[in-house]
Write a protein that holds these residues in place. Structure first.
Motif, PDB file in Angstrom:
ATOM      1  N   ASP A   1       0.501  -1.221  -0.011  1.00 40.16           N
ATOM      2  CA  ASP A   1       0.195   0.059  -0.143  1.00 40.16           C
ATOM      3  C   ASP A   1       1.096   0.619  -0.006  1.00 40.16           C
ATOM      4  O   ASP A   1       1.670   1.522   1.093  1.00 40.16           O
ATOM      5  CB  ASP A   1      -0.762  -0.391   1.660  1.00 40.16           C
TER       6      ASP A   1
ATOM      7  N   TYR B   1       1.156   5.863  -0.652  1.00 40.35           N
ATOM      8  CA  TYR B   1      -0.244   7.163  -0.297  1.00 40.35           C
ATOM      9  C   TYR B   1       1.060   8.510  -0.971  1.00 40.35           C
ATOM     10  O   TYR B   1       2.374   8.551  -0.905  1.00 40.35           O
ATOM     11  CB  TYR B   1      -0.303   7.398   1.098  1.00 40.35           C
TER      12      TYR B   1
ATOM     13  N   SER C   1      -8.642  10.707  -2.429  1.00 37.78           N
ATOM     14  CA  SER C   1      -8.681  11.530  -1.758  1.00 37.78           C
ATOM     15  C   SER C   1     -10.037  12.648  -1.911  1.00 37.78           C
ATOM     16  O   SER C   1     -10.619  13.122  -3.100  1.00 37.78           O
ATOM     17  CB  SER C   1      -8.110  11.990  -0.433  1.00 37.78           C
TER      18      SER C   1
ATOM     19  N   VAL D   1      -4.708  13.466  -1.696  1.00 34.09           N
ATOM     20  CA  VAL D   1      -4.186  11.983  -1.052  1.00 34.09           C
ATOM     21  C   VAL D   1      -4.818  11.313  -2.355  1.00 34.09           C
ATOM     22  O   VAL D   1      -6.132  10.709  -2.166  1.00 34.09           O
ATOM     23  CB  VAL D   1      -4.288  11.776   0.412  1.00 34.09           C
TER      24      VAL D   1
ATOM     25  N   HIS E   1      -4.334   6.148  -2.942  1.00 35.06           N
ATOM     26  CA  HIS E   1      -3.802   5.438  -2.274  1.00 35.06           C
ATOM     27  C   HIS E   1      -3.891   4.384  -3.510  1.00 35.06           C
ATOM     28  O   HIS E   1      -4.528   4.804  -4.648  1.00 35.06           O
ATOM     29  CB  HIS E   1      -4.923   4.757  -1.339  1.00 35.06           C
TER      30      HIS E   1
ATOM     31  N   GLN F   1      -1.768  -0.203  -4.924  1.00 33.53           N
ATOM     32  CA  GLN F   1      -0.993  -0.661  -4.640  1.00 33.53           C
ATOM     33  C   GLN F   1      -0.420  -1.039  -5.277  1.00 33.53           C
ATOM     34  O   GLN F   1      -0.101  -1.115  -6.373  1.00 33.53           O
ATOM     35  CB  GLN F   1      -2.003  -2.206  -4.478  1.00 33.53           C
TER      36      GLN F   1
ATOM     37  N   TYR G   1       4.935   4.787   2.102  1.00 40.30           N
ATOM     38  CA  TYR G   1       4.962   2.910   1.328  1.00 40.30           C
ATOM     39  C   TYR G   1       5.166   1.421   2.072  1.00 40.30           C
ATOM     40  O   TYR G   1       6.034   1.655   3.113  1.00 40.30           O
ATOM     41  CB  TYR G   1       6.858   3.149   1.101  1.00 40.30           C
TER      42      TYR G   1
ATOM     43  N   LEU H   1      -5.556  12.621   3.762  1.00 42.73           N
ATOM     44  CA  LEU H   1      -5.324  11.208   4.275  1.00 42.73           C
ATOM     45  C   LEU H   1      -6.160  10.423   4.755  1.00 42.73           C
ATOM     46  O   LEU H   1      -6.601   9.517   4.293  1.00 42.73           O
ATOM     47  CB  LEU H   1      -4.134  11.111   4.864  1.00 42.73           C
TER      48      LEU H   1
ATOM     49  N   LEU I   1      -9.279   8.646   3.202  1.00 35.70           N
ATOM     50  CA  LEU I   1      -8.891   7.616   2.997  1.00 35.70           C
ATOM     51  C   LEU I   1      -8.439   6.197   3.917  1.00 35.70           C
ATOM     52  O   LEU I   1      -9.094   5.371   4.046  1.00 35.70           O
ATOM     53  CB  LEU I   1      -7.716   6.986   1.624  1.00 35.70           C
ATOM     54  N   VAL I   2      -7.904   6.393   5.032  1.00 32.17           N
ATOM     55  CA  VAL I   2      -7.732   5.819   5.833  1.00 32.17           C
ATOM     56  C   VAL I   2      -7.726   6.125   7.155  1.00 32.17           C
ATOM     57  O   VAL I   2      -7.165   6.393   7.968  1.00 32.17           O
ATOM     58  CB  VAL I   2      -5.875   5.306   5.715  1.00 32.17           C
TER      59      VAL I   2
END
Length: 164
Positions: free
Chosen positions: A6, A8, A41, A61, A63, A65, A104, A131, A134-135
């Motif tokens: 993952d 960001y 975001s 931001v 995200h 993978q 990272y 951020l 997203l999380v």
């Protein structure tokens, strides 16, 4: 086969249709062969850090993978910046596009080219609030969660668009 990590990425622009630069940069990330499951975001407007004689920034931001190593991710980000005409005129100055690798996975990286987690992210509302889109339950190595860091910052942003 490498596992997926993952990542960001902070996106920012304050020149030449900055909202368009941020949205197009996200599309470049989302469609890149080395990134998957990209999310964005909300998109925010913020005052510049550093010299105040420049336009407000548009920030978000992303995200994604990846199986790339962190320096390869940095190379991809710099390539996307170059497509958008990124020129480094002055420290913390105006720019058409700025892409920062914020995180990272759980890696802590300190090289001449790359510092991860991003060294100033915990002090920047234009990073932490997007951020949190997203999380929201993210925990940091310092033992504090994202909400605890947000409580230390003023919400000095203007939401322009909800995330995708």
């Amino acid at each position: 086969m490498k596992s997926w990590v993952d990542i960001y990425i902070g996106l920012g622009s304050n020149l030449d249709q900055p909202l368009q630069h941020v949205e197009q940069a996200f599309q470049s990330l989302a469609s890149h062969k080395h990134f998957q499951n990209a999310k964005l975001s909300g998109i925010y407007q913020s005052k510049p850090v550093g010299p105040q004689d420049q336009p407000d920034f548009i920030n978000a931001v992303a995200h994604a993978q990846t199986q790339l190593g962190p320096h390869d991710v940095l190379d991809c980000l710099q390539s996307i910046e170059n497509v958008h005409g990124r020129v480094r005129l002055r420290h913390w100055g105006e720019r058409s596009l700025d892409l920062d690798l914020l995180m990272y996975g759980q890696a802590q990286i300190r090289t001449p080219r790359l510092t991860v987690p991003h060294s100033h992210m915990l002090q920047r509302s234009f990073v932490l609030y997007p951020l949190a889109d997203l999380v929201p339950n993210l925990c940091f190595d310092n033992g504090l969660n994202l909400g605890e860091h947000l409580n230390k910052l003023e919400f000095d942003l203007k939401l322009l668009k909800k995330g995708i």
